[in-house]
Design a protein around this motif. Structure first.
Motif, PDB file in Angstrom:
ATOM      1  N   THR A 222       0.857  -1.175   0.000  1.00 42.49           N
ATOM      2  CA  THR A 222       0.000   0.000   0.000  1.00 42.49           C
ATOM      3  C   THR A 222       0.899   1.232   0.000  1.00 42.49           C
ATOM      4  O   THR A 222       2.098   1.130   0.253  1.00 42.49           O
ATOM      5  N   ALA A 223       0.321   2.375  -0.275  1.00 42.95           N
ATOM      6  CA  ALA A 223       1.075   3.621  -0.257  1.00 42.95           C
ATOM      7  C   ALA A 223       0.359   4.610   0.649  1.00 42.95           C
ATOM      8  O   ALA A 223      -0.860   4.766   0.570  1.00 42.95           O
ATOM      9  N   THR A 224       1.141   5.246   1.515  1.00 43.54           N
ATOM     10  CA  THR A 224       0.608   6.248   2.432  1.00 43.54           C
ATOM     11  C   THR A 224       1.558   7.430   2.450  1.00 43.54           C
ATOM     12  O   THR A 224       2.728   7.271   2.807  1.00 43.54           O
ATOM     13  N   ASP A 225       1.083   8.584   2.047  1.00 39.86           N
ATOM     14  CA  ASP A 225       1.895   9.811   2.042  1.00 39.86           C
ATOM     15  C   ASP A 225       3.226   9.624   1.308  1.00 39.86           C
ATOM     16  O   ASP A 225       4.266  10.089   1.773  1.00 39.86           O
ATOM     17  N   GLY A 226       3.196   8.919   0.194  1.00 38.11           N
ATOM     18  CA  GLY A 226       4.403   8.716  -0.597  1.00 38.11           C
ATOM     19  C   GLY A 226       5.338   7.645  -0.062  1.00 38.11           C
ATOM     20  O   GLY A 226       6.428   7.450  -0.580  1.00 38.11           O
ATOM     21  N   ILE A 227       4.931   6.950   0.977  1.00 38.63           N
ATOM     22  CA  ILE A 227       5.734   5.868   1.559  1.00 38.63           C
ATOM     23  C   ILE A 227       5.101   4.547   1.158  1.00 38.63           C
ATOM     24  O   ILE A 227       3.905   4.328   1.370  1.00 38.63           O
ATOM     25  N   ARG A 228       5.905   3.666   0.582  1.00 42.17           N
ATOM     26  CA  ARG A 228       5.405   2.340   0.213  1.00 42.17           C
ATOM     27  C   ARG A 228       5.495   1.442   1.445  1.00 42.17           C
ATOM     28  O   ARG A 228       6.556   1.292   2.037  1.00 42.17           O
ATOM     29  N   VAL A 229       4.363   0.869   1.846  1.00 38.91           N
ATOM     30  CA  VAL A 229       4.298   0.001   3.022  1.00 38.91           C
ATOM     31  C   VAL A 229       4.066  -1.426   2.546  1.00 38.91           C
ATOM     32  O   VAL A 229       3.081  -1.710   1.867  1.00 38.91           O
ATOM     33  N   LEU A 230       4.977  -2.319   2.911  1.00 44.16           N
ATOM     34  CA  LEU A 230       4.871  -3.743   2.577  1.00 44.16           C
ATOM     35  C   LEU A 230       4.433  -4.482   3.834  1.00 44.16           C
ATOM     36  O   LEU A 230       5.134  -4.453   4.844  1.00 44.16           O
ATOM     37  N   THR A 231       3.283  -5.119   3.781  1.00 40.12           N
ATOM     38  CA  THR A 231       2.820  -5.926   4.898  1.00 40.12           C
ATOM     39  C   THR A 231       3.071  -7.378   4.536  1.00 40.12           C
ATOM     40  O   THR A 231       2.470  -7.907   3.593  1.00 40.12           O
TER      41      THR A 231
ATOM     42  N   LEU B  29      10.684  -5.449  -2.406  1.00 43.31           N
ATOM     43  CA  LEU B  29      11.516  -4.358  -1.888  1.00 43.31           C
ATOM     44  C   LEU B  29      12.177  -3.534  -2.986  1.00 43.31           C
ATOM     45  O   LEU B  29      12.685  -2.446  -2.716  1.00 43.31           O
ATOM     46  N   ASP B  30      12.170  -4.033  -4.207  1.00 43.70           N
ATOM     47  CA  ASP B  30      12.852  -3.350  -5.306  1.00 43.70           C
ATOM     48  C   ASP B  30      12.225  -1.992  -5.578  1.00 43.70           C
ATOM     49  O   ASP B  30      11.072  -1.893  -5.971  1.00 43.70           O
ATOM     50  N   ALA B  31      13.003  -0.963  -5.345  1.00 48.58           N
ATOM     51  CA  ALA B  31      12.537   0.407  -5.589  1.00 48.58           C
ATOM     52  C   ALA B  31      13.425   1.087  -6.622  1.00 48.58           C
ATOM     53  O   ALA B  31      13.505   2.311  -6.675  1.00 48.58           O
ATOM     54  N   SER B  32      14.099   0.283  -7.452  1.00 48.03           N
ATOM     55  CA  SER B  32      14.959   0.857  -8.473  1.00 48.03           C
ATOM     56  C   SER B  32      14.109   1.695  -9.420  1.00 48.03           C
ATOM     57  O   SER B  32      12.967   1.375  -9.717  1.00 48.03           O
ATOM     58  N   GLY B  33      14.672   2.780  -9.848  1.00 46.64           N
ATOM     59  CA  GLY B  33      13.942   3.676 -10.735  1.00 46.64           C
ATOM     60  C   GLY B  33      13.098   4.699  -9.984  1.00 46.64           C
ATOM     61  O   GLY B  33      12.479   5.559 -10.587  1.00 46.64           O
ATOM     62  N   THR B  34      13.068   4.582  -8.668  1.00 46.10           N
ATOM     63  CA  THR B  34      12.330   5.541  -7.852  1.00 46.10           C
ATOM     64  C   THR B  34      13.333   6.441  -7.146  1.00 46.10           C
ATOM     65  O   THR B  34      14.134   5.956  -6.353  1.00 46.10           O
ATOM     66  N   PRO B  35      13.305   7.737  -7.436  1.00 41.99           N
ATOM     67  CA  PRO B  35      14.234   8.631  -6.749  1.00 41.99           C
ATOM     68  C   PRO B  35      13.865   8.748  -5.264  1.00 41.99           C
ATOM     69  O   PRO B  35      12.701   8.934  -4.925  1.00 41.99           O
ATOM     70  N   ARG B  36      14.841   8.574  -4.418  1.00 43.35           N
ATOM     71  CA  ARG B  36      14.666   8.682  -2.966  1.00 43.35           C
ATOM     72  C   ARG B  36      13.483   7.866  -2.455  1.00 43.35           C
ATOM     73  O   ARG B  36      12.546   8.395  -1.858  1.00 43.35           O
ATOM     74  N   PRO B  37      13.512   6.546  -2.700  1.00 46.89           N
ATOM     75  CA  PRO B  37      12.384   5.702  -2.279  1.00 46.89           C
ATOM     76  C   PRO B  37      12.260   5.651  -0.760  1.00 46.89           C
ATOM     77  O   PRO B  37      13.249   5.697  -0.034  1.00 46.89           O
ATOM     78  N   ARG B  38      11.044   5.566  -0.308  1.00 49.67           N
ATOM     79  CA  ARG B  38      10.751   5.395   1.115  1.00 49.67           C
ATOM     80  C   ARG B  38       9.898   4.143   1.245  1.00 49.67           C
ATOM     81  O   ARG B  38       8.772   4.092   0.749  1.00 49.67           O
ATOM     82  N   VAL B  39      10.448   3.132   1.910  1.00 47.63           N
ATOM     83  CA  VAL B  39       9.779   1.841   2.026  1.00 47.63           C
ATOM     84  C   VAL B  39       9.775   1.420   3.495  1.00 47.63           C
ATOM     85  O   VAL B  39      10.792   1.510   4.178  1.00 47.63           O
ATOM     86  N   VAL B  40       8.622   0.957   3.963  1.00 47.47           N
ATOM     87  CA  VAL B  40       8.488   0.408   5.309  1.00 47.47           C
ATOM     88  C   VAL B  40       8.024  -1.032   5.164  1.00 47.47           C
ATOM     89  O   VAL B  40       7.094  -1.317   4.405  1.00 47.47           O
ATOM     90  N   ALA B  41       8.671  -1.949   5.894  1.00 44.86           N
ATOM     91  CA  ALA B  41       8.269  -3.351   5.883  1.00 44.86           C
ATOM     92  C   ALA B  41       7.672  -3.695   7.239  1.00 44.86           C
ATOM     93  O   ALA B  41       8.337  -3.602   8.269  1.00 44.86           O
ATOM     94  N   ASP B  42       6.394  -4.075   7.233  1.00 48.31           N
ATOM     95  CA  ASP B  42       5.702  -4.501   8.443  1.00 48.31           C
ATOM     96  C   ASP B  42       5.860  -6.010   8.554  1.00 48.31           C
ATOM     97  O   ASP B  42       5.289  -6.768   7.774  1.00 48.31           O
ATOM     98  N   LEU B  43       6.652  -6.459   9.528  1.00 47.75           N
ATOM     99  CA  LEU B  43       6.957  -7.885   9.706  1.00 47.75           C
ATOM    100  C   LEU B  43       6.102  -8.522  10.802  1.00 47.75           C
ATOM    101  O   LEU B  43       6.371  -9.645  11.212  1.00 47.75           O
TER     102      LEU B  43
END
Length: 75
Positions: A23-32, A49-63
């Motif tokens: 999902t995406a929230t406020d420009g942050i990609r959240v992986l559940t 997790l691959d964010a190649s091609g995205t400038p300054r990616p912001r990713v959160v992983a919910d484990l």
């Protein structure tokens, strides 16, 4: 990936399976993540997790729902 898109398998309860809901929230990609992260499911995690091609990616992983993770999960 679009909001709410699922990758991997939908049956995370089965041994050796991993599901990823993105999902995406406020420009942050959240992986559940739910299920197991190991040598069988590592490619699913790497693709999510691959964010190649995205400038300054912001990713959160919910484990929170990960039931097992071996050393494959630290790459």
């Amino acid at each position: 990936m679009s909001e709410g898109e699922m990758t991997g398998t939908e049956h995370a309860g089965q041994t050796g399976q991993l599901s990823v809901v993105t999902t995406a929230t406020d420009g942050i990609r959240v992986l559940t993540l739910s299920g197991e992260i190991d040598h069988h499911t590592g490619d699913t995690l790497r693709q999510a997790l691959d964010a190649s091609g995205t400038p300054r990616p912001r990713v959160v992983a919910d484990l929170h729902q990960v039931t097992f993770m071996d050393s494959s999960g630290k790459r």
